[in-house]
Design a protein around this motif. Structure first.
Motif, PDB file in Angstrom:
ATOM      1  N   ALA A  41       0.657  -1.189  -0.048  1.00  0.00           N
ATOM      2  CA  ALA A  41       0.017  -0.113   0.176  1.00  0.00           C
ATOM      3  C   ALA A  41       0.796   1.898  -0.305  1.00  0.00           C
ATOM      4  O   ALA A  41       0.294   2.090  -0.700  1.00  0.00           O
ATOM      5  CB  ALA A  41      -1.229  -0.216   0.975  1.00  0.00           C
ATOM      6  N   ASP A  42       2.018   0.865   1.157  1.00  0.00           N
ATOM      7  CA  ASP A  42       2.920   1.895   0.962  1.00  0.00           C
ATOM      8  C   ASP A  42       3.658   2.476  -0.561  1.00  0.00           C
ATOM      9  O   ASP A  42       3.833   3.639  -0.730  1.00  0.00           O
ATOM     10  CB  ASP A  42       4.046   2.872   1.593  1.00  0.00           C
ATOM     11  CG  ASP A  42       3.232   2.073   3.392  1.00  0.00           C
ATOM     12  OD1 ASP A  42       2.384   2.972   3.189  1.00  0.00           O
ATOM     13  OD2 ASP A  42       3.577   2.030   3.999  1.00  0.00           O
ATOM     14  N   TRP A  43       4.157   1.063  -1.476  1.00  0.00           N
ATOM     15  CA  TRP A  43       4.600   1.680  -2.281  1.00  0.00           C
ATOM     16  C   TRP A  43       3.304   2.267  -3.083  1.00  0.00           C
ATOM     17  O   TRP A  43       3.897   3.020  -4.665  1.00  0.00           O
ATOM     18  CB  TRP A  43       5.337   0.721  -2.789  1.00  0.00           C
ATOM     19  CG  TRP A  43       6.227   0.157  -2.485  1.00  0.00           C
ATOM     20  CD1 TRP A  43       6.726  -0.839  -1.586  1.00  0.00           C
ATOM     21  CD2 TRP A  43       7.825   0.634  -2.490  1.00  0.00           C
ATOM     22  NE1 TRP A  43       7.962  -0.733  -0.941  1.00  0.00           N
ATOM     23  CE2 TRP A  43       8.659  -0.128  -1.797  1.00  0.00           C
ATOM     24  CE3 TRP A  43       8.237   1.219  -3.705  1.00  0.00           C
ATOM     25  CZ2 TRP A  43      10.322  -0.316  -2.093  1.00  0.00           C
ATOM     26  CZ3 TRP A  43       9.566   1.856  -3.755  1.00  0.00           C
ATOM     27  CH2 TRP A  43      10.040   1.587  -2.938  1.00  0.00           C
ATOM     28  N   ALA A  75       7.579   2.080  -8.607  1.00  0.00           N
ATOM     29  CA  ALA A  75       6.746   2.214  -7.490  1.00  0.00           C
ATOM     30  C   ALA A  75       5.844   1.013  -7.394  1.00  0.00           C
ATOM     31  O   ALA A  75       5.879   0.631  -6.476  1.00  0.00           O
ATOM     32  CB  ALA A  75       6.621   3.317  -7.007  1.00  0.00           C
ATOM     33  N   PHE A  76       5.360   1.300  -8.563  1.00  0.00           N
ATOM     34  CA  PHE A  76       4.149   0.677  -8.760  1.00  0.00           C
ATOM     35  C   PHE A  76       4.509  -0.700  -8.991  1.00  0.00           C
ATOM     36  O   PHE A  76       3.668  -2.382  -8.164  1.00  0.00           O
ATOM     37  CB  PHE A  76       3.418   1.059 -10.022  1.00  0.00           C
ATOM     38  CG  PHE A  76       2.597   2.028 -10.220  1.00  0.00           C
ATOM     39  CD1 PHE A  76       1.941   2.156  -8.548  1.00  0.00           C
ATOM     40  CD2 PHE A  76       2.568   3.188 -10.971  1.00  0.00           C
ATOM     41  CE1 PHE A  76       0.849   3.178  -8.272  1.00  0.00           C
ATOM     42  CE2 PHE A  76       1.849   4.381 -10.720  1.00  0.00           C
ATOM     43  CZ  PHE A  76       0.278   4.595  -9.431  1.00  0.00           C
ATOM     44  N   THR A  77       5.468  -1.254  -9.423  1.00  0.00           N
ATOM     45  CA  THR A  77       6.184  -2.457  -9.970  1.00  0.00           C
ATOM     46  C   THR A  77       6.929  -3.508  -8.660  1.00  0.00           C
ATOM     47  O   THR A  77       5.901  -4.534  -8.058  1.00  0.00           O
ATOM     48  CB  THR A  77       7.566  -2.260 -10.954  1.00  0.00           C
ATOM     49  OG1 THR A  77       7.548  -1.249 -12.173  1.00  0.00           O
ATOM     50  CG2 THR A  77       8.323  -3.629 -11.241  1.00  0.00           C
ATOM     51  N   GLN A  78       7.254  -2.020  -7.453  1.00  0.00           N
ATOM     52  CA  GLN A  78       7.190  -3.046  -6.342  1.00  0.00           C
ATOM     53  C   GLN A  78       6.185  -3.275  -5.692  1.00  0.00           C
ATOM     54  O   GLN A  78       6.212  -4.343  -4.603  1.00  0.00           O
ATOM     55  CB  GLN A  78       8.461  -1.416  -5.511  1.00  0.00           C
ATOM     56  CG  GLN A  78       8.870  -2.125  -4.226  1.00  0.00           C
ATOM     57  CD  GLN A  78      10.286  -3.516  -4.563  1.00  0.00           C
ATOM     58  OE1 GLN A  78      10.798  -3.381  -5.731  1.00  0.00           O
ATOM     59  NE2 GLN A  78      10.001  -4.473  -3.623  1.00  0.00           N
ATOM     60  N   ALA A  79       4.815  -2.413  -5.725  1.00  0.00           N
ATOM     61  CA  ALA A  79       3.009  -2.196  -5.380  1.00  0.00           C
ATOM     62  C   ALA A  79       2.824  -3.685  -5.854  1.00  0.00           C
ATOM     63  O   ALA A  79       2.665  -4.962  -5.155  1.00  0.00           O
ATOM     64  CB  ALA A  79       2.992  -2.047  -5.795  1.00  0.00           C
ATOM     65  N   ASP A 125       0.079  -6.237  -5.005  1.00  0.00           N
ATOM     66  CA  ASP A 125      -0.653  -5.610  -4.646  1.00  0.00           C
ATOM     67  C   ASP A 125      -1.635  -5.499  -6.543  1.00  0.00           C
ATOM     68  O   ASP A 125      -0.788  -4.795  -7.465  1.00  0.00           O
ATOM     69  CB  ASP A 125      -0.411  -3.855  -4.524  1.00  0.00           C
ATOM     70  CG  ASP A 125      -0.836  -3.135  -4.688  1.00  0.00           C
ATOM     71  OD1 ASP A 125      -2.105  -2.667  -3.531  1.00  0.00           O
ATOM     72  OD2 ASP A 125      -1.923  -2.166  -5.866  1.00  0.00           O
ATOM     73  N   ASP A 126      -3.364  -6.147  -6.505  1.00  0.00           N
ATOM     74  CA  ASP A 126      -3.604  -6.073  -7.653  1.00  0.00           C
ATOM     75  C   ASP A 126      -3.477  -4.801  -8.391  1.00  0.00           C
ATOM     76  O   ASP A 126      -3.714  -4.552  -9.741  1.00  0.00           O
ATOM     77  CB  ASP A 126      -4.611  -6.657  -7.703  1.00  0.00           C
ATOM     78  CG  ASP A 126      -5.220  -8.295  -6.972  1.00  0.00           C
ATOM     79  OD1 ASP A 126      -3.361  -8.703  -7.760  1.00  0.00           O
ATOM     80  OD2 ASP A 126      -5.544  -9.061  -6.371  1.00  0.00           O
ATOM     81  N   GLU A 127      -4.110  -3.786  -7.367  1.00  0.00           N
ATOM     82  CA  GLU A 127      -4.388  -2.057  -8.280  1.00  0.00           C
ATOM     83  C   GLU A 127      -3.628  -1.816  -8.778  1.00  0.00           C
ATOM     84  O   GLU A 127      -3.807  -0.679  -9.689  1.00  0.00           O
ATOM     85  CB  GLU A 127      -5.044  -1.391  -6.720  1.00  0.00           C
ATOM     86  CG  GLU A 127      -5.493  -0.347  -7.236  1.00  0.00           C
ATOM     87  CD  GLU A 127      -6.111   0.547  -6.505  1.00  0.00           C
ATOM     88  OE1 GLU A 127      -6.017   1.950  -6.088  1.00  0.00           O
ATOM     89  OE2 GLU A 127      -5.568  -0.466  -4.962  1.00  0.00           O
ATOM     90  N   ALA A 128      -1.561  -1.648  -8.251  1.00  0.00           N
ATOM     91  CA  ALA A 128      -0.599  -1.414  -8.672  1.00  0.00           C
ATOM     92  C   ALA A 128      -0.780  -2.129 -10.032  1.00  0.00           C
ATOM     93  O   ALA A 128       0.131  -1.247 -11.503  1.00  0.00           O
ATOM     94  CB  ALA A 128       0.500  -1.817  -8.050  1.00  0.00           C
TER      95      ALA A 128
END
Length: 354
Positions: free
Chosen positions: A313-315, A334-338, A343-346
């Motif tokens: 969530a923080d990423w 950041a989205f890649t790390q999430a 994280d499906d939303e990422a």
């Protein structure tokens, strides 16, 4: 209080007796004898004799009525020494109400009656009497006494209404008067007036308690930015040095609309080791820089938080901020790390880059 009032009630008649209208010699001799008995402690005898004489003379000529008033005063003195201030006040009320008593003497008895009413616990009556006396006299001590009595009765608006005159009469109020003033203004819902008065005397020599009080009043008055500024100045002057003072400084800046200052103090504390580098602190720092809309510092802070928590969530939040501020490279990282953390939303955010 009892001793002082006894002295006043004992001594005043002999001076007044010399004023017009003239008293017969036998009356003067009788009054003198009763005063002597009063000094000797023959209190019941004085009350009985003075009451009898006062009642007998009350309906006579001007000289008789004046004598009646003086007898009532002597009775009041004896009653006061018998710990009956309410009854003593009643006697002075009768005395000052008799025709033939000049206005100056009536005013003196009015003032003394107010003190007796207060001693008897009859505060509302004492307040009315003091108010009546002050309508025709100027006396700073009496003004402050009335304000204190109004405050004790929680008649805050009336007390606040009296403060302007009292402060005009007392340009430099004592510590006790200053504290009373602030209490009255606060309880009357006039925090701005209290703050204004307090700020007038606030300087580098003021102690920590005064700076704290000023900041507290600013908060109560809904002036969070003023509170933050005052606390900040006190901190810089070395008046406030405790860890909890630093934390409150940060919170005040956040509440007062100066989040960048809050973030700066947080970073300084972290670099000095004065604050533990933990999730809550890093999150507060990231939030502060975000509120300040300082893009570079906010993104760095969110990245540091995400690295510390390893939370998807923080990423993702870090990536969303980077995307919103036009830094696609940081956003994608950041989205890649999430996404790697599940994280499906990422994943959906990453799709927008393809």
């Amino acid at each position: 209080m009892k001793r002082l009032m006894s002295i006043v009630l004992l001594s005043a008649w002999s001076v007044g007796a010399l004023a017009s209208p003239a008293l017969p010699g036998d009356v003067i001799a009788d009054l003198t004898g009763l005063q002597r008995q009063l000094q000797e402690g023959l209190l019941s005898d004085v009350v009985e004799r003075a009451t009898s004489q006062a009642e007998r003379l009350a309906g006579g000529n001007q000289s008789d009525r004046w004598a009646s008033a003086l007898y009532q005063q002597l009775a009041a003195g004896a009653l006061m020494r018998q710990d009956q201030p309410g009854d003593a006040a009643d006697r002075l009320a009768i005395a000052r109400g008799l025709n033939g008593v000049d206005s100056e003497q009536a005013a003196q008895w009015l003032r003394e009656e107010a003190s007796l009413r207060r001693a008897a616990g009859q505060r509302d009556q004492a307040i009315e009497l003091l108010s009546e006396w002050l309508a025709n006299h100027q006396d700073a001590d009496t003004s402050w006494q009335l304000i204190r009595m109004l405050a004790q009765q929680e008649r805050w608006d009336e007390a606040a209404g009296r403060l302007e005159t009292a402060l005009e009469q007392t340009p430099q109020p004592s510590d006790t008067q200053h504290a009373l003033m602030l209490a009255v203004y606060r309880n009357a819902g006039q925090g701005e007036q209290a703050l204004g008065r307090l700020l007038e005397g606030l300087d580098a020599q003021s102690d920590a308690a005064q700076w704290r009080e000023a900041a507290g009043l600013a908060q109560q008055a809904g002036q969070a930015y003023v509170a933050a500024g005052l606390w900040d100045m006190a901190w810089q002057l070395g008046k406030l040095t405790q860890p909890e003072d630093r934390w409150l400084l940060i919170q005040l800046h956040l509440a007062g609309g100066t989040p960048a200052r809050a973030a700066e103090y947080l970073e300084q504390a972290l670099s000095e080791g004065a604050i533990v580098r933990e999730e809550s602190t890093l999150r507060l720092l990231a939030s502060a820089w975000q509120q300040a809309k300082h893009v570079e510092n906010a993104l760095n802070a969110w990245q540091a938080l995400a690295l510390h928590t390893e939370s998807a969530a923080d990423w993702r939040t870090y990536g969303q901020l980077a995307y919103a501020w036009g830094d696609d490279q940081q956003a994608k990282q950041a989205f890649t790390q999430a996404s790697a953390l599940g994280d499906d939303e990422a994943e959906q955010w990453l799709a927008s880059f393809s």
